[in-house]
Design a protein around this motif. Structure first.
Motif, PDB file in Angstrom:
ATOM      1  N   ILE A   1       0.976  -1.223  -0.148  1.00  0.00           N
ATOM      2  CA  ILE A   1       0.066  -0.054   0.174  1.00  0.00           C
ATOM      3  C   ILE A   1       1.066   1.151  -0.055  1.00  0.00           C
ATOM      4  O   ILE A   1       0.285   2.207   0.015  1.00  0.00           O
ATOM      5  CB  ILE A   1      -0.870   0.137   1.122  1.00  0.00           C
ATOM      6  N   SER A   2       2.026   1.144   0.044  1.00  0.00           N
ATOM      7  CA  SER A   2       3.076   2.127  -0.023  1.00  0.00           C
ATOM      8  C   SER A   2       4.129   2.063  -0.892  1.00  0.00           C
ATOM      9  O   SER A   2       4.547   0.881  -1.061  1.00  0.00           O
ATOM     10  CB  SER A   2       3.342   2.808   1.390  1.00  0.00           C
TER      11      SER A   2
ATOM     12  N   SER B   1       4.707   7.500   1.170  1.00  0.00           N
ATOM     13  CA  SER B   1       3.867   7.806  -0.256  1.00  0.00           C
ATOM     14  C   SER B   1       2.978   6.447  -0.434  1.00  0.00           C
ATOM     15  O   SER B   1       3.624   5.443  -0.643  1.00  0.00           O
ATOM     16  CB  SER B   1       4.597   8.239  -1.396  1.00  0.00           C
ATOM     17  N   PRO B   2       1.608   6.737  -0.848  1.00  0.00           N
ATOM     18  CA  PRO B   2       0.819   5.588  -1.263  1.00  0.00           C
ATOM     19  C   PRO B   2       1.354   4.982  -2.310  1.00  0.00           C
ATOM     20  O   PRO B   2       1.667   5.522  -3.522  1.00  0.00           O
ATOM     21  CB  PRO B   2      -0.563   6.032  -1.376  1.00  0.00           C
TER      22      PRO B   2
ATOM     23  N   LEU C   1      -5.935  -4.180   2.750  1.00  0.00           N
ATOM     24  CA  LEU C   1      -6.683  -4.120   4.053  1.00  0.00           C
ATOM     25  C   LEU C   1      -6.233  -5.150   5.141  1.00  0.00           C
ATOM     26  O   LEU C   1      -5.514  -6.082   4.671  1.00  0.00           O
ATOM     27  CB  LEU C   1      -8.284  -4.586   3.618  1.00  0.00           C
ATOM     28  N   TYR C   2      -6.393  -5.116   6.338  1.00  0.00           N
ATOM     29  CA  TYR C   2      -6.085  -5.849   7.443  1.00  0.00           C
ATOM     30  C   TYR C   2      -6.701  -6.061   8.492  1.00  0.00           C
ATOM     31  O   TYR C   2      -7.723  -5.483   8.612  1.00  0.00           O
ATOM     32  CB  TYR C   2      -4.610  -5.066   8.022  1.00  0.00           C
TER      33      TYR C   2
ATOM     34  N   GLN D   1       0.129   2.790   9.656  1.00  0.00           N
ATOM     35  CA  GLN D   1       0.350   4.290   9.298  1.00  0.00           C
ATOM     36  C   GLN D   1      -0.602   4.743   8.111  1.00  0.00           C
ATOM     37  O   GLN D   1      -0.790   6.098   8.275  1.00  0.00           O
ATOM     38  CB  GLN D   1       1.534   4.428   8.517  1.00  0.00           C
ATOM     39  N   HIS D   2      -1.270   3.703   7.503  1.00  0.00           N
ATOM     40  CA  HIS D   2      -2.086   4.291   6.280  1.00  0.00           C
ATOM     41  C   HIS D   2      -3.621   4.102   6.510  1.00  0.00           C
ATOM     42  O   HIS D   2      -4.377   4.468   5.684  1.00  0.00           O
ATOM     43  CB  HIS D   2      -1.712   3.330   5.358  1.00  0.00           C
ATOM     44  N   VAL D   3      -3.947   3.894   8.029  1.00  0.00           N
ATOM     45  CA  VAL D   3      -5.370   3.690   8.193  1.00  0.00           C
ATOM     46  C   VAL D   3      -6.251   5.031   8.146  1.00  0.00           C
ATOM     47  O   VAL D   3      -7.109   5.224   7.440  1.00  0.00           O
ATOM     48  CB  VAL D   3      -5.475   3.113   9.649  1.00  0.00           C
TER      49      VAL D   3
END
Length: 266
Positions: free
Chosen positions: A38-39, A53-54, A86-87, A204-206
Motif C-alpha cells: 500500500i506504500s 507515499s501511497p 486491508l488488514y 500508518q495508512h489507516v
C-alpha cells in the motif's frame, strides 16, 4: 440470476474487494517480495514512525516490464485510481501484541493473571475467543511489564479499537493518530524488553485510507470467514469426504429450503 418474475438475467457485478493473503496480494499487484502493498516503503522502512507515499497504479510495475507470463493477461486493476491493502486487526493483535506480552512477562505469568480474574456467574466467558482478550490485556500487563511497554501496548490497543469503529469522524481520526504516535514513542521499550523482533507498516495508512475509502470496518472479512465455517467446514465434516462438492451443494440446498419453509410457516 433469477428476478422476481422468474426470468433468468445475466448479471455482471463489479469487483469491490479481493480477500487474499500476502503472497496472493504480491501476485495480484505484481509487487516484489518484501515491499509494501500500500506504500512505496521497502522492508527496511516498515518500522518508520511516519507513512510513506501511497502505492498507486502509476507506481506499481508497468505490465510491459513484467515477465512474459503477465504480459499475456490484462491486469483488471490498471484503471483504478488507488491500490490499497486491508488488514485484520484481530489477527494483528493475536499475532503481535499477545506474542510481545508473552515474550516479556512469560506465558505462565499471563495464564496466572487470567486465572486470577473474578468470574461472573451466569456469563459465558471467551465467547469470541482471543478477541475477548483484547479488552483485558491492557489491565493484565500492568505491573508485570515495564511502564513504557505498558504504555505502548495500551496505545496500540486503543488504536485497534478505534480503527474498528463503524464510523470514523475527524475526532476519531485525530485520536487514532495520537494513539499511533504514542505507540511509536514507546515502541523502543518493547524491543529493549525483548518483546518485538519484527516490523509493521500498515497502521500508518489507516487514517489516509479512511479519508479515501471510508471506515475500515466495512472491509472486514469476519462475515466471509464465518460463512466459510457454516458453508464449507461444517458440511465437509458431515460428509464421507467423497464427492464433497456435490454433497455440499445438496446440503446447502436442503438447508435453504428448510429455512425458507420454516419462515413461511412462521
Amino acid at each position: 440470476m433469477s428476478d422476481p418474475r422468474g426470468d433468468l438475467c445475466m448479471i455482471h457485478t463489479p469487483l469491490v474487494v479481493w480477500i487474499a493473503d500476502y503472497p496472493e496480494q504480491l501476485l495480484i499487484t505484481c509487487t516484489a517480495s518484501k515491499c509494501s502493498l500500500i506504500s512505496l516503503a521497502v522492508s527496511a522502512q516498515f518500522g518508520d514512525p511516519f507513512p510513506h507515499s501511497p502505492q498507486t497504479t502509476c507506481t506499481i510495475s508497468n505490465p510491459c516490464d513484467i515477465p512474459l507470463f503477465y504480459k499475456t493477461f490484462e491486469l483488471y486493476w490498471m484503471d483504478w485510481d488507488d491500490a490499497y491493502a486491508l488488514y485484520q486487526w484481530h489477527n494483528f493483535f493475536f499475532d503481535h501484541l499477545i506474542t510481545w506480552s508473552i515474550n516479556i512477562m512469560g506465558g505462565a505469568e499471563l495464564n496466572h493473571q487470567l486465572s486470577a480474574l473474578q468470574p461472573w456467574v451466569g456469563v459465558h466467558h471467551w465467547v469470541n475467543g482471543h478477541q475477548d482478550l483484547e479488552k483485558l490485556l491492557s489491565a493484565l500487563i500492568v505491573g508485570t511489564v515495564p511502564n513504557d511497554v505498558a504504555c505502548a501496548l495500551c496505545a496500540i490497543t486503543e488504536f485497534i479499537f478505534q480503527a474498528q469503529n463503524l464510523f470514523l469522524y475527524e475526532e476519531t481520526l485525530h485520536s487514532l493518530t495520537e494513539a499511533l504516535h504514542e505507540f511509536y514513542h514507546h515502541k523502543a521499550s518493547i524491543i529493549t524488553a525483548g518483546g518485538c523482533h519484527g516490523k509493521n507498516e500498515l497502521m500508518q495508512h489507516v487514517t489516509q485510507s479512511t479519508c479515501v475509502m471510508g471506515a475500515p470496518y466495512q472491509w472486514s472479512s469476519d462475515i466471509t470467514k464465518h460463512c466459510h465455517i457454516t458453508h464449507v467446514k461444517r458440511p465437509y465434516h458431515m460428509t464421507n469426504h467423497k464427492d464433497f462438492y456435490g454433497q455440499c451443494c445438496r446440503f446447502l440446498d436442503r438447508q435453504e429450503n428448510y429455512n425458507s419453509s420454516s419462515s413461511t410457516q412462521f
